[in-house]
Design an enzyme around this catalytic site. Sequence first.
Site, short mmCIF file in Angstrom:
data_model
loop_
_atom_site.label_atom_id
_atom_site.label_comp_id
_atom_site.label_asym_id
_atom_site.label_seq_id
_atom_site.Cartn_x
_atom_site.Cartn_y
_atom_site.Cartn_z
N CYS A 39 0.84 -1.20 0.00
CA CYS A 39 0.00 0.00 0.00
C CYS A 39 0.87 1.25 0.00
CB CYS A 39 -0.93 -0.01 1.21
SG CYS A 39 -1.96 1.45 1.31
N CYS A 90 -0.38 4.12 2.18
CA CYS A 90 -0.16 3.90 3.62
C CYS A 90 1.30 4.15 3.98
CB CYS A 90 -0.50 2.47 4.04
SG CYS A 90 -2.00 1.79 3.35
N ASP A 91 2.20 3.62 3.20
CA ASP A 91 3.60 3.54 3.63
C ASP A 91 4.58 4.40 2.84
OD1 ASP A 91 2.83 1.70 5.55
OD2 ASP A 91 3.02 0.02 4.17
#
Length: 328
Positions: A150, A153-154
């Site tokens: 992701c 997300c990261d």
Amino acid sequence: MNIDDSKSNITNQDVEIERVKCLIIGSGPAGYTAAIYAARANLSPVMYEGLQPGGQLTTTTEVENFPGYPQGVTGPEMMEELKAQAIRFGTDVRWGLATKVDFSGPVHKVWIDDKKIVESEVVILATGATAKYLGIEDEKKYAGSGVSACATCDGFFYRGKDVAVVGGGDTAAEEAIYLAGLVNKVYLIVRRNELRASKVMQERVFRTKNIEVLWEHQTKGLLGDGVVEGALLWKKKGTLEEEEVTIKIDGFFLAIGHQPNSDFVKDFIDTDEVGYVKTIPGTSKTNVAGVFACGDVQDSVYRQAVTAAGTGCMAAIDAERYLSEKHS
Ligand code: NDP
């Protein structure tokens, strides 16, 4: 059954049958939010957590984009808090995997671990989607230490660094473009000599200066001492030979597709060609009355914790309204 009836247990031959008011399947942000709303609406929800209690977020490290956590929070911690909030209002959270359903009657039946049948007038599907992985050993070895599925997300953790994205579809193109805005350089590892992504996304990839497409490359392994520091790739050279290529990267992002966890309901619930549950736009309603879907199992576009939570809220409200209309 009156909707105010409490849970009841009947044992029928070898199969235990339990009747509940509201059954939630899956325990990611969608399932827990549905549980919080359903519990506060006196639906006494029973939740089965599924194979990965807490859902996909339990495999990420820091979550910085969920509103309400100015300092960020780890994925597992956030899920513990959501769980505690759901339990605080009376959600009955249980271990167990829904394996089969029968949605043909007015009361829906869900088999848990192929052993027990839970009957409920309303069922909320919150089973999420599973990111596909390549299946190489190093993905597990470096999970949370440079391997991610992701970028939204990261990606932030790789600012100014070099990363690789694997895949050639719209997700890979989108993630590569997103990461290119944060990192120094993005290698896009594509197994064929063309992208599957839509033309418009392809053009954006090609226009982005710090994306380098590695055509016809595949991943052999990851390198690094505890954290990802590189990747070992291979490329076909002629018909028999292959050439090994090493790239120096700090992050390795998988973008080879997601599989919605909907197989067990497919005989009754309409899904699209990939398996995403179809909902009536603007609602969480599926084609079966009393069955609602929320979170990534019905979302191929946004797939964020906060959008999952939002649709979880919708599912609980839709379920509550369905029951009150049915019993008024
Ligand atoms: P796709 O299935 O479209 O693409 C998967 C990609 O990963 C393909 O390029 C495929 O290669 C590659 N791949 C699969 N397995 C491997 C492997 N083992 N090794 C290397 N590469 C592999 O998935 P997406 O998640 O990209 O998209 C899913 C759907 O969602 C699509 O319909 C897409 O259009 C849509 N979507 C739309 C977006 C938007 O409109 N903004 C954003 C994201 C997704 P190959 O091509 O060789 O099969």
